[in-house]
Write a protein that holds these residues in place. Structure first.
Motif, mmCIF file in Angstrom:
data_model
loop_
_atom_site.group_PDB
_atom_site.id
_atom_site.type_symbol
_atom_site.label_atom_id
_atom_site.label_comp_id
_atom_site.label_asym_id
_atom_site.label_seq_id
_atom_site.Cartn_x
_atom_site.Cartn_y
_atom_site.Cartn_z
ATOM 1 N N HIS A 189 1.044 -1.188 0.126
ATOM 2 C CA HIS A 189 -0.092 -0.077 -0.028
ATOM 3 C C HIS A 189 0.872 1.215 -0.067
ATOM 4 N N GLN A 190 0.267 2.212 -0.607
ATOM 5 C CA GLN A 190 1.252 3.545 -0.741
ATOM 6 C C GLN A 190 1.691 3.999 0.497
ATOM 7 N N GLN A 191 0.775 3.902 1.319
ATOM 8 C CA GLN A 191 1.039 4.660 2.786
ATOM 9 C C GLN A 191 2.189 3.750 3.360
ATOM 10 N N LEU A 192 2.104 2.636 3.238
ATOM 11 C CA LEU A 192 3.116 1.707 3.893
ATOM 12 C C LEU A 192 4.539 1.999 3.071
ATOM 13 N N THR A 194 5.543 4.499 1.480
ATOM 14 C CA THR A 194 5.850 6.114 1.985
ATOM 15 C C THR A 194 6.677 5.721 3.219
ATOM 16 N N TRP A 195 6.098 5.232 4.197
ATOM 17 C CA TRP A 195 6.608 5.081 5.645
ATOM 18 C C TRP A 195 8.169 4.354 5.354
ATOM 19 N N VAL A 200 14.037 4.072 5.822
ATOM 20 C CA VAL A 200 15.354 3.561 5.326
ATOM 21 C C VAL A 200 16.154 4.598 4.679
ATOM 22 N N SER A 201 15.608 5.664 3.998
ATOM 23 C CA SER A 201 16.217 6.668 3.177
ATOM 24 C C SER A 201 16.983 7.703 4.219
ATOM 25 N N SER A 202 16.456 7.777 5.445
ATOM 26 C CA SER A 202 16.814 8.728 6.561
ATOM 27 C C SER A 202 18.121 7.811 7.168
ATOM 28 N N LYS A 203 17.851 6.649 7.444
ATOM 29 C CA LYS A 203 19.028 5.878 7.982
ATOM 30 C C LYS A 203 20.090 5.653 7.046
ATOM 31 N N PHE A 204 19.924 5.576 5.548
ATOM 32 C CA PHE A 204 21.206 5.563 4.720
ATOM 33 C C PHE A 204 21.912 6.780 4.542
ATOM 34 N N ALA A 205 20.945 8.085 4.806
ATOM 35 C CA ALA A 205 21.859 9.230 4.351
ATOM 36 C C ALA A 205 22.510 9.539 5.712
ATOM 37 N N ALA A 206 22.080 8.979 7.076
ATOM 38 C CA ALA A 206 22.621 9.335 8.219
ATOM 39 C C ALA A 206 23.958 8.595 8.264
#
Length: 405
Positions: A189-192, A194-195, A200-206
């Motif tokens: 589902h699109q909401q899942l 997005t979550w 994971v994107s924030s973890k990768f960037a950090a």
């Protein structure tokens, strides 16, 4: 077919799965899955036979475990997972597996959780939940089952992500691979989506990304950090491989060059082992949300890699009893490890230059060469995943950069 005959068939299938014969297990497990897919409500009263197999899944191949959990996932998410008892039992079981100290049970927990998530978080399940809620109810009450299913799916995702913080990087890598598989092949589902993508994107960037200014703050550098293998000099993003290089830490390179320890969670194994899996998960989420486009993360295609700091390689650093590294103060690449590898020196077209580079590296201390090999190995895996991710993009500019990579 009567109730008694269906019960006999369900019981016999469970016996075959417990027989220990691989062919019998494979056939019976796939029959269960086929029945759950085509006749879920007829099979649902006999789910107790399938649930009983959970006590023996540690003796089954991981493929058969996945098939059994797929079957249970379908049965537990009928009408959006409104059957609290069955879903709760499965939730408790996979949580117990995820919290185990044994990798074998961790794998079962990951596969089971992702199988439940695949069924509970699919567009089809959520639409069915809303349709069932609409039947005999007002339209204002219709989204309730949908919201309940979404909450349970997020609960599963949070449990899976939280469990990884207490296990190993191999555990986390497997989790990313399993999630990437269901996003790519089954969809969520699109909401899942997005979550999951934001998480994971924030973890990768950090953990892995930075810019030259970040590198100057992280390491004790006399000048600007030298980045290798960048396709765009104007691109600020840098993949910091050296920061997570275990061989560099073991040899004392981190202690000699870093200002402070990073905030990365200390787990068993090397954090770099999950980098390819993490990139794959990010790119499949990005494609699912962006209609196949990777325009939002195209910086990853051209960004450079920080392989080694500016270690002084012009003078001896070692004694038989110890090995000490000093930061290079010279801008001469012959005495500066970082400058020697900077830019596209590793992929230059000049054969003589490559031979000179190899001869120079061969004179380095063994620990420094080992750290470089680890960084290069990670870089190769990174570029392989980057090429796989961007190879299907339509832009001529992107395709040209993929060829360069």
């Amino acid at each position: 077919m009567g109730m008694f005959q269906r019960q006999e068939i369900s019981g016999e299938l469970a016996v075959h799965i417990g027989s220990g014969n691989a062919n019998e297990i494979d056939t019976a497990a796939h029959i269960y899955l086929e029945l759950a897919t085509k006749h879920p409500y007829e099979l649902r009263p006999f789910a107790v036979f399938i649930k009983g197999l959970l006590d023996y899944v540690d003796n089954l191949d991981i493929t058969h475990v996945r098939t059994i959990f797929d079957t249970l996932g379908i049965l537990s998410t009928l009408a959006g997972g409104s059957d609290d008892s069955m879903f709760s039992d499965l939730y408790i079981f996979v949580r117990k597996q995820l919290s185990s100290v044994f990798p074998k049970y961790n794998r079962i927990g990951v596969v089971g959780t992702v199988s439940l998530l695949r069924q509970l978080g699919s567009e089809h399940t959520l639409e069915a939940a809303q349709a069932d809620e609409c039947g005999g109810s007002s339209m204002s009450q219709a989204p309730r089952a949908n919201i309940q299913a979404l909450r349970r799916a997020v609960q599963l995702l949070e449990m899976l992500m939280d469990s990884g913080r207490h296990q190993s990087w191999t555990f986390i890598s497997m989790t990313y691979d399993e999630l990437a598989h269901i996003v790519e092949t089954h969809g969520l589902h699109q909401q899942l989506l997005t979550w999951l993508h934001e998480n994971v994107s924030s973890k990768f960037a950090a953990q892995f990304l930075g810019d030259v200014e970040d590198l100057n703050q992280r390491y004790m550098l006399s000048g600007h950090a030298s980045v290798a293998l960048s396709l765009d000099d104007d691109e600020a993003a840098v993949l910091d491989v050296f920061n997570h290089n275990d061989d560099a830490e073991a040899s004392g390179l981190h202690a000699a060059t870093k200002r402070a320890d990073s905030d990365v969670t200390r787990l068993c194994g090397c954090v770099l082992s999950c980098l390819p899996s993490l990139l794959r998960l990010i790119q499949v989420c990005e494609k699912a949300l962006g209609d196949g486009s990777l325009g939002e993360i195209d910086a990853l295609l051209v960004c450079g890699i920080y392989l080694l700091p500016p270690i002084d390689i012009a003078s001896p650093h070692s004694t038989p009893a110890s090995l000490q590294y000093n930061m290079a103060q010279s801008d001469d690449s012959s005495g500066n490890a970082s400058l020697l590898l900077a830019g596209n020196a590793l992929v230059g077209i000049d054969e003589d230059s490559r031979l000179d580079l190899i001869k120079s590296v061969c004179r380095w201390p063994v620990d420094l060469r080992r750290a470089l090999c680890t960084s290069l190995y990670v870089a190769v895996n990174w570029f392989r995943e980057v090429i796989n991710a961007f190879a299907d993009q339509d832009s001529d500019e992107v395709r040209a950069k993929v060829v360069l990579r």
